[in-house]
Design a protein around this motif. Structure first.
Motif, PDB file in Angstrom:
ATOM      1  N   GLN A 133      31.654  34.714  32.360  1.00  0.00           N
ATOM      2  CA  GLN A 133      32.539  35.783  31.894  1.00  0.00           C
ATOM      3  C   GLN A 133      31.799  37.116  31.893  1.00  0.00           C
ATOM      4  N   GLN A 134      30.525  37.092  31.589  1.00  0.00           N
ATOM      5  CA  GLN A 134      29.737  38.322  31.600  1.00  0.00           C
ATOM      6  C   GLN A 134      29.576  38.852  33.026  1.00  0.00           C
ATOM      7  N   TYR A 135      29.348  37.951  33.994  1.00  0.00           N
ATOM      8  CA  TYR A 135      29.270  38.382  35.397  1.00  0.00           C
ATOM      9  C   TYR A 135      30.578  39.025  35.844  1.00  0.00           C
ATOM     10  N   ILE A 136      31.687  38.403  35.477  1.00  0.00           N
ATOM     11  CA  ILE A 136      32.999  38.947  35.834  1.00  0.00           C
ATOM     12  C   ILE A 136      33.193  40.312  35.197  1.00  0.00           C
ATOM     13  N   ALA A 137      32.870  40.423  33.922  1.00  0.00           N
ATOM     14  CA  ALA A 137      33.018  41.706  33.221  1.00  0.00           C
ATOM     15  C   ALA A 137      32.134  42.781  33.853  1.00  0.00           C
ATOM     16  N   ASP A 138      30.918  42.412  34.236  1.00  0.00           N
ATOM     17  CA  ASP A 138      30.014  43.372  34.879  1.00  0.00           C
ATOM     18  C   ASP A 138      30.578  43.842  36.221  1.00  0.00           C
ATOM     19  N   ASP A 139      31.106  42.894  37.008  1.00  0.00           N
ATOM     20  CA  ASP A 139      31.692  43.254  38.302  1.00  0.00           C
ATOM     21  C   ASP A 139      32.898  44.166  38.128  1.00  0.00           C
ATOM     22  N   LEU A 140      33.762  43.850  37.174  1.00  0.00           N
ATOM     23  CA  LEU A 140      34.943  44.682  36.943  1.00  0.00           C
ATOM     24  C   LEU A 140      34.551  46.064  36.436  1.00  0.00           C
ATOM     25  N   SER A 141      33.523  46.124  35.621  1.00  0.00           N
ATOM     26  CA  SER A 141      33.028  47.417  35.137  1.00  0.00           C
ATOM     27  C   SER A 141      32.499  48.249  36.307  1.00  0.00           C
ATOM     28  N   LEU A 142      31.776  47.614  37.204  1.00  0.00           N
ATOM     29  CA  LEU A 142      31.260  48.304  38.387  1.00  0.00           C
ATOM     30  C   LEU A 142      32.413  48.819  39.245  1.00  0.00           C
ATOM     31  N   VAL A 194      37.606  46.671  49.489  1.00  0.00           N
ATOM     32  CA  VAL A 194      37.519  46.963  48.066  1.00  0.00           C
ATOM     33  C   VAL A 194      38.911  47.379  47.609  1.00  0.00           C
ATOM     34  N   LEU A 195      39.399  46.696  46.606  1.00  0.00           N
ATOM     35  CA  LEU A 195      40.659  47.022  45.956  1.00  0.00           C
ATOM     36  C   LEU A 195      40.318  47.486  44.548  1.00  0.00           C
ATOM     37  N   PRO A 196      41.254  48.044  43.833  1.00  0.00           N
ATOM     38  CA  PRO A 196      40.917  48.539  42.493  1.00  0.00           C
ATOM     39  C   PRO A 196      40.348  47.468  41.558  1.00  0.00           C
ATOM     40  N   ASN A 197      40.733  46.210  41.756  1.00  0.00           N
ATOM     41  CA  ASN A 197      40.276  45.180  40.825  1.00  0.00           C
ATOM     42  C   ASN A 197      39.571  44.003  41.486  1.00  0.00           C
ATOM     43  N   MET A 198      39.215  44.127  42.769  1.00  0.00           N
ATOM     44  CA  MET A 198      38.505  43.026  43.419  1.00  0.00           C
ATOM     45  C   MET A 198      37.835  43.470  44.718  1.00  0.00           C
ATOM     46  N   ILE A 199      36.914  42.635  45.148  1.00  0.00           N
ATOM     47  CA  ILE A 199      36.222  42.829  46.421  1.00  0.00           C
ATOM     48  C   ILE A 199      36.477  41.575  47.250  1.00  0.00           C
ATOM     49  N   LEU A 200      36.817  41.773  48.502  1.00  0.00           N
ATOM     50  CA  LEU A 200      37.010  40.650  49.421  1.00  0.00           C
ATOM     51  C   LEU A 200      35.941  40.759  50.499  1.00  0.00           C
ATOM     52  N   ARG A 201      35.093  39.762  50.575  1.00  0.00           N
ATOM     53  CA  ARG A 201      33.993  39.779  51.544  1.00  0.00           C
ATOM     54  C   ARG A 201      34.440  39.176  52.866  1.00  0.00           C
ATOM     55  N   GLY A 202      34.047  39.814  53.928  1.00  0.00           N
ATOM     56  CA  GLY A 202      34.332  39.288  55.257  1.00  0.00           C
ATOM     57  C   GLY A 202      35.713  39.665  55.746  1.00  0.00           C
ATOM     58  N   HIS A 203      35.959  39.360  57.003  1.00  0.00           N
ATOM     59  CA  HIS A 203      37.253  39.638  57.629  1.00  0.00           C
ATOM     60  C   HIS A 203      38.275  38.664  57.063  1.00  0.00           C
ATOM     61  N   MET A 204      39.293  39.203  56.408  1.00  0.00           N
ATOM     62  CA  MET A 204      40.338  38.384  55.810  1.00  0.00           C
ATOM     63  C   MET A 204      41.501  38.219  56.784  1.00  0.00           C
ATOM     64  N   LEU A 213      27.475  47.690  45.310  1.00  0.00           N
ATOM     65  CA  LEU A 213      28.350  46.525  45.206  1.00  0.00           C
ATOM     66  C   LEU A 213      27.636  45.217  45.558  1.00  0.00           C
ATOM     67  N   GLY A 214      26.415  45.337  46.059  1.00  0.00           N
ATOM     68  CA  GLY A 214      25.648  44.148  46.420  1.00  0.00           C
ATOM     69  C   GLY A 214      26.100  43.528  47.729  1.00  0.00           C
ATOM     70  N   LEU A 215      26.671  44.351  48.613  1.00  0.00           N
ATOM     71  CA  LEU A 215      27.176  43.863  49.893  1.00  0.00           C
ATOM     72  C   LEU A 215      26.373  44.456  51.030  1.00  0.00           C
ATOM     73  N   ARG A 216      26.088  43.628  52.028  1.00  0.00           N
ATOM     74  CA  ARG A 216      25.265  44.092  53.146  1.00  0.00           C
ATOM     75  C   ARG A 216      25.961  43.962  54.494  1.00  0.00           C
ATOM     76  N   GLU A 217      26.915  43.056  54.588  1.00  0.00           N
ATOM     77  CA  GLU A 217      27.536  42.790  55.879  1.00  0.00           C
ATOM     78  C   GLU A 217      28.998  43.214  55.888  1.00  0.00           C
ATOM     79  N   ALA A 218      29.370  43.935  56.928  1.00  0.00           N
ATOM     80  CA  ALA A 218      30.752  44.354  57.120  1.00  0.00           C
ATOM     81  C   ALA A 218      31.458  43.296  57.958  1.00  0.00           C
ATOM     82  N   PRO A 219      32.758  43.217  57.871  1.00  0.00           N
ATOM     83  CA  PRO A 219      33.631  44.034  57.049  1.00  0.00           C
ATOM     84  C   PRO A 219      33.755  43.471  55.637  1.00  0.00           C
TER      85      PRO A 219
END
Length: 163
Positions: free
Chosen positions: A63-72, A141-151, A132-138
């Motif tokens: 829960q703390q990791y989630i809260a930290d990510d949402l705060s970021l 970023v949405l207001p409340n989440m990050i989606l890694r990789g080509h969706m 954000l701790g991301l190195r590889e595109a694509p």
């Protein structure tokens, strides 16, 4: 819990060494053994579930990791989204970036949303990706989440139709 574990250990030690021995037990003895084993399992299901699940990170830690990510995201999203619904980070030489951009463009028309492209060649975009701790595109970023990789489009549709 220790008592329950003791019961299970005792029952397992009392169990015949081979399945054939269980089949050779007199019916009354086998029925009594099965009833005791079943009762112990039902009474101590949580012990068995914990054993099968294996070690799990503490719920409060997750829960703390989630809260930290949402705060970021709360801190960075307004700047990197620049009023848009989605930001897509791309990079030169990225195999899926052109497809991701085209698919997002198609979806943006369908769902009447706005998106912005950020090229990781830009120092600002590179700094955001690092934060954000991301190195590889694509990545998106949405207001409340990050989606890694080509969706795939179907995944993006789900997020766009259920914000």
């Amino acid at each position: 819990m220790i008592r329950a574990l003791g019961v299970l250990i005792t029952l397992s030690l009392a169990a015949p060494a081979a399945a054939s021995e269980l089949a050779e037990m007199p019916p009354a003895q086998r029925a009594a053994f099965e009833a005791e084993l079943r009762a112990a399992i039902l009474a101590n299901g949580d012990v068995i579930a914990e054993a099968l699940a294996g070690p799990q990170p503490a719920r409060s830690e997750m829960q703390q990791y989630i809260a930290d990510d949402l705060s970021l995201l709360d801190r960075l999203a307004p700047t990197l989204l620049e009023g848009n619904d989605i930001a897509l980070f791309i990079a030169e030489g990225c195999a899926g970036c052109a497809d991701a951009a085209q698919e997002l463009d198609d979806l943006a028309k369908t769902y009447e949303i706005d998106f912005i492209l950020h090229d990781l060649a830009s120092p600002e975009a590179k700094a955001w990706a690092e934060d954000l701790g991301l190195r590889e595109a694509p990545f998106y970023v949405l207001p409340n989440m990050i989606l890694r990789g080509h969706m795939p489009q179907v995944v993006l549709q789900k997020y766009l139709s259920n914000p």
